[in-house]
Design a protein around this motif. Structure first.
Motif, PDB file in Angstrom:
ATOM      1  N   LEU A 242     -81.940-107.911 -59.124  1.00 29.21           N
ATOM      2  CA  LEU A 242     -83.117-107.500 -59.034  1.00 29.21           C
ATOM      3  C   LEU A 242     -83.317-106.506 -59.989  1.00 29.21           C
ATOM      4  N   TRP A 243     -82.366-105.761 -60.493  1.00 26.47           N
ATOM      5  CA  TRP A 243     -82.505-104.755 -61.726  1.00 26.47           C
ATOM      6  C   TRP A 243     -82.436-105.474 -62.998  1.00 26.47           C
ATOM      7  N   LEU A 244     -81.788-106.518 -62.996  1.00 29.30           N
ATOM      8  CA  LEU A 244     -81.774-107.313 -64.387  1.00 29.30           C
ATOM      9  C   LEU A 244     -83.227-108.111 -64.552  1.00 29.30           C
ATOM     10  N   SER A 245     -83.903-108.358 -63.432  1.00 33.42           N
ATOM     11  CA  SER A 245     -85.151-109.008 -63.349  1.00 33.42           C
ATOM     12  C   SER A 245     -86.065-107.503 -63.798  1.00 33.42           C
ATOM     13  N   VAL A 246     -86.038-106.800 -63.425  1.00 34.90           N
ATOM     14  CA  VAL A 246     -86.888-105.524 -63.592  1.00 34.90           C
ATOM     15  C   VAL A 246     -86.725-104.948 -65.190  1.00 34.90           C
ATOM     16  N   LEU A 247     -85.511-104.978 -65.513  1.00 36.74           N
ATOM     17  CA  LEU A 247     -85.195-104.536 -66.957  1.00 36.74           C
ATOM     18  C   LEU A 247     -85.366-105.627 -67.862  1.00 36.74           C
ATOM     19  N   ASN A 248     -85.545-107.177 -67.282  1.00 32.77           N
ATOM     20  CA  ASN A 248     -85.698-108.391 -68.132  1.00 32.77           C
ATOM     21  C   ASN A 248     -84.618-108.455 -68.985  1.00 32.77           C
ATOM     22  N   VAL A 249     -83.337-108.783 -68.250  1.00 36.19           N
ATOM     23  CA  VAL A 249     -82.306-108.909 -68.848  1.00 36.19           C
ATOM     24  C   VAL A 249     -81.869-110.351 -68.371  1.00 36.19           C
ATOM     25  N   GLY A 250     -81.191-110.900 -69.373  1.00 32.53           N
ATOM     26  CA  GLY A 250     -80.278-112.037 -68.952  1.00 32.53           C
ATOM     27  C   GLY A 250     -81.436-113.285 -68.289  1.00 32.53           C
ATOM     28  N   ASP A 251     -82.722-113.467 -68.517  1.00 31.27           N
ATOM     29  CA  ASP A 251     -83.602-114.382 -68.064  1.00 31.27           C
ATOM     30  C   ASP A 251     -83.628-114.194 -66.702  1.00 31.27           C
TER      31      ASP A 251
END
Length: 428
Positions: A242-251
């Motif tokens: 969820l946070w990777l998506s929010v922060l636009n990290v790692g596709d």
């Protein structure tokens, strides 16, 4: 806090059967009025749109234009959908809310012994407040129908295991999660064969019903139709992605799985995590069931040593809460309505021993408030990577993990040292 806010006269009146009944009527009347207004406009709400289409199509996949199949649910879930659709699509939503209201009334009556158990009235108020906070997650989903049924089963509890098992078996054939409570019941009762016989007999009736309508080949579809779904947005174990998506990290990204009407998160490792979640859930359930068996056995040893009785009702409630919380925490789905699963054990626990159950009751109220902000208020913002709502969801998920750990610790403490006996709920 209650004593500060409310004057003595108001507290005294609220703690009466008439006060509780007034609260029940006011809470449910609001939902009924809203349901009637939407139905008069030919509308529904949330998942009842899907249920209405299934009923209109005769629960036949060939008559549907797309979307999930009605057989993602166990067969008995189709019965309330059919009842709500008996007068056509217009009043469907109102009839659905009315059924939920009647079941909630049954649950509240059983919890308080129809108002005769004065000590259980505060627990009834807690149930009403939780129901109000959860809102349409309880009144527009199948989960809202099963929660009061499980509440009634837990109120019968270890003292009436056959009746409780029949009720839980029926609820499991509506939505799978009550199986967790049935496992806890099996672990604590003296005569486990009664639980097995009740489950087998109820399932035999369900199979006969399926045969009568020609649906035996689809009877177990609910076990297979969601096996390939990914990590749902709200699931506890999805939080890192969820946070990777929010922060636009790692596709990492959020997307709508239209086949099952579910918002999911995709990113590095989510496919592997999705596969691992099912065995993790099974392992967690087995470990909690084993802990419940151990607590009962060790309690018997303590009883032999010091004469203190084994409180099977407390063991049942603690085991039920721990197992249902495990079903939520270790689930790759994690829909917001799953929070409804946790309330029956806490409500009956408060009626059994308010002091012992205050902590999970407070945590669950906080979880309900956070869930209300997630859905229906700001779900659109959450699904578009809003960091504030991601923070609210993270807090909610952390609270779920804390609740699970509290429940495990409670089970362990019950087995380690048998507490003083607490009067069980009265039977009506």
């Amino acid at each position: 806090m209650r004593n500060v806010i409310l004057p003595v006269a108001a507290r005294s009146w609220l703690n009466t059967p008439r006060g509780l009944l007034t609260g029940f009527i006011l809470v449910h009347l609001g939902f009924l009025i809203f349901g009637a207004l939407l139905s008069l406009r030919g509308e529904a709400f949330s998942d009842t749109f899907i249920y209405r289409e299934w009923a209109r199509a005769g629960f036949n996949d060939a008559n549907l234009t797309g979307g999930p199949s009605p057989w993602v649910y166990p067969i008995l879930a189709l019965i309330p959908m059919a009842i709500a659709g008996v007068a056509g699509p217009g009043p469907f939503f109102f009839l659905w809310v009315l059924m939920t209201t009647l079941l909630n009334g049954w649950g509240l009556a059983k919890l308080t012994d129809r108002g005769r158990n004065q000590d259980a009235i505060p627990a009834g108020w807690w149930w009403l407040i939780f129901t109000l906070l959860m809102g349409w997650l309880g009144f527009a989903r199948v989960d809202g129908l099963t929660a009061p049924i499980v509440l009634v089963a837990l109120a019968y509890g270890a003292g009436r295991p056959f009746i409780a098992s029949v009720i839980l078996a029926v609820a499991t054939w509506v939505k799978v999660w009550p199986a967790a409570v049935m496992l806890a019941l099996f672990a604590v009762v003296k005569n486990r064969m009664l639980v097995v016989l009740a489950g087998v007999a109820t399932s035999a009736v369900v199979v006969a019903l399926a045969a009568a309508v020609g649906s035996v080949p689809k009877l177990l579809n609910f076990l297979t139709q969601q096996g390939d779904r990914g990590m749902q947005l709200e699931a506890t174990f999805t939080t890192p992605w969820l946070w990777l998506s929010v922060l636009n990290v790692g596709d990492s990204r959020m997307y709508m799985n239209t086949d099952i009407n579910s918002m999911q998160v995709d990113g590095p490792g989510t496919a592997v995590m999705s596969v691992l979640m099912q065995p993790l859930l099974i392992l967690a359930a087995l470990l909690v069931a084993g802990l419940t068996f151990w607590a009962l056995h060790n309690g018997k040893l303590n009883q032999a040593a010091n004469g203190a009785g084994v409180d099977r009702t407390e063991l049942l409630l603690a085991g039920a809460l721990t197992l249902t919380t495990a079903f939520v925490v270790f689930n790759k789905v994690g829909s917001p309505q799953f929070m409804v699963w946790l309330a029956p054990a806490v409500a009956v626990g408060l009626a059994h021993s308010w002091r012992e159950w205050r902590v999970p009751a407070a945590m669950l109220i906080a979880i309900a408030v956070a869930t209300f902000f997630i859905y229906p208020l700001f779900y659109d913002a959450l699904s578009h990577n809003n960091p504030l709502m991601a923070g609210v969801l993270t807090i909610r998920n952390v609270l779920l993990v804390v609740l699970f750990l509290w429940s495990v610790r409670r089970l362990y403490s019950l087995g380690k040292k048998t507490p003083a006996s607490v009067p069980a709920l009265k039977e009506s």
